[in-house]
Design an enzyme around this catalytic site. Sequence first.
Site, mmCIF file in Angstrom:
data_model
loop_
_atom_site.group_PDB
_atom_site.id
_atom_site.type_symbol
_atom_site.label_atom_id
_atom_site.label_comp_id
_atom_site.label_asym_id
_atom_site.label_seq_id
_atom_site.Cartn_x
_atom_site.Cartn_y
_atom_site.Cartn_z
ATOM 1 N N ASP A 1 -0.385 -18.061 4.484
ATOM 2 C CA ASP A 1 -1.419 -18.983 4.043
ATOM 3 C C ASP A 1 -1.749 -20.011 5.122
ATOM 4 O O ASP A 1 -2.920 -20.325 5.361
ATOM 5 C CB ASP A 1 -1.028 -19.667 2.730
ATOM 6 N N ASP B 1 -9.866 -9.129 8.205
ATOM 7 C CA ASP B 1 -11.230 -9.331 7.724
ATOM 8 C C ASP B 1 -11.659 -10.789 7.892
ATOM 9 O O ASP B 1 -12.816 -11.078 8.217
ATOM 10 C CB ASP B 1 -11.346 -8.915 6.263
ATOM 11 N N ASP C 1 -4.419 -6.666 6.382
ATOM 12 C CA ASP C 1 -5.734 -6.278 5.891
ATOM 13 C C ASP C 1 -6.589 -7.514 5.642
ATOM 14 O O ASP C 1 -7.756 -7.592 6.049
ATOM 15 C CB ASP C 1 -5.550 -5.473 4.592
ATOM 16 N N LYS D 1 5.709 -14.245 4.456
ATOM 17 C CA LYS D 1 5.824 -15.215 3.362
ATOM 18 C C LYS D 1 7.263 -15.208 2.876
ATOM 19 O O LYS D 1 7.558 -15.111 1.682
ATOM 20 C CB LYS D 1 4.847 -14.847 2.235
ATOM 21 N N TYR E 1 0.816 -1.215 0.000
ATOM 22 C CA TYR E 1 0.000 0.000 0.000
ATOM 23 C C TYR E 1 0.853 1.270 0.000
ATOM 24 O O TYR E 1 0.375 2.343 0.341
ATOM 25 C CB TYR E 1 -0.917 0.007 1.230
#
Length: 327
Positions: free
Chosen positions: A209, A237, A233, A176, A131
């Site tokens: 993941d 959620d 983010d 990751k 971002y």
Amino acid sequence: MNRAHALPLRIALIPGDGIGQEVTPAAAAAMQASGVAVEFVELEAGWQTFVRSGSALPAVTVQALATVDGALFGAVSSPAHAAHGYRSPIVQMRQQFDLFANLRPLVSAPTPGSWPGIDLLIVRENTEGMYAGRERLEGDTAIAERVITRRASERIMRVALEQARRRRGLVTLVHKANVLRVTDGLFREASLSVAPDFPDVQVEEGLVDSVAYRLVRQPQHFDVIVTTNLFGDILSDLAAGLTGGLGLAASANQGERFVVAEPVHGSAPDIAGQGIANPLAAIRAGALLLRSLGQADAAARIEHAVNQVLASGPGPQTWAAPQPPPR
């Protein structure tokens, strides 16, 4: 952050777009009812502000934010068809005021659809990563640059460790680095370098993941999750879906000297103006804001009231949407 500020608190209200115009006054009313002296300053930002003025975050709003203790942000529209030059004002505020830590608590709610036994906090780096705003077109190829710095990685890990010290004492570092060896490799290495300063906090690692999978299977395991901007983010959620949905989720964007709290739902233009928007996420955001400003007792009263409503309903009285505070 969580420092006491002089009373009355000066709080900026930025309703934004859509249902933000409806839920923000409800949160302001709850903050006023909490027993803390609060003075509100209403400011403009968002898509409609951009349409009217050419700026989604006008200079007058930025100047006013420098004079308040904190801000409550309602919701903002970010249409896919947005004109050139439009950028989400909440992203601008995060970067302009260096609100580097996004804290989203996710706790089981006394409502259908919420898993029991969940009490976790996601600490998300808030100013860089995917971002960072570094996107460009090269012919028919679109390129986004992912920015990770040692400074940002160390300080977000420090926030996570400080939060865990006040909780159950477990931090899960999510990355990751097995694929993103340079960027997440730096994030991982820099974050782990801070851990020895907190010998009383346990640190574990997880690939994003596999952590997403484990969140669905064993959400009760987690205490504090710390990760990069995009991963945070998405995971926050996902976790919100386990604890009652986005209609209950709130977050605090914190820097060294300033905080902006917000519900994490969107502006919901399809229901705006109908008087049916659920204000509980905004009310919870108001509680987060008060807690960040050293008013833990008032925040706890609001949180208790929200849980009472979730458990038993709003009671026999007819709910009337509060009027916006005077400008």
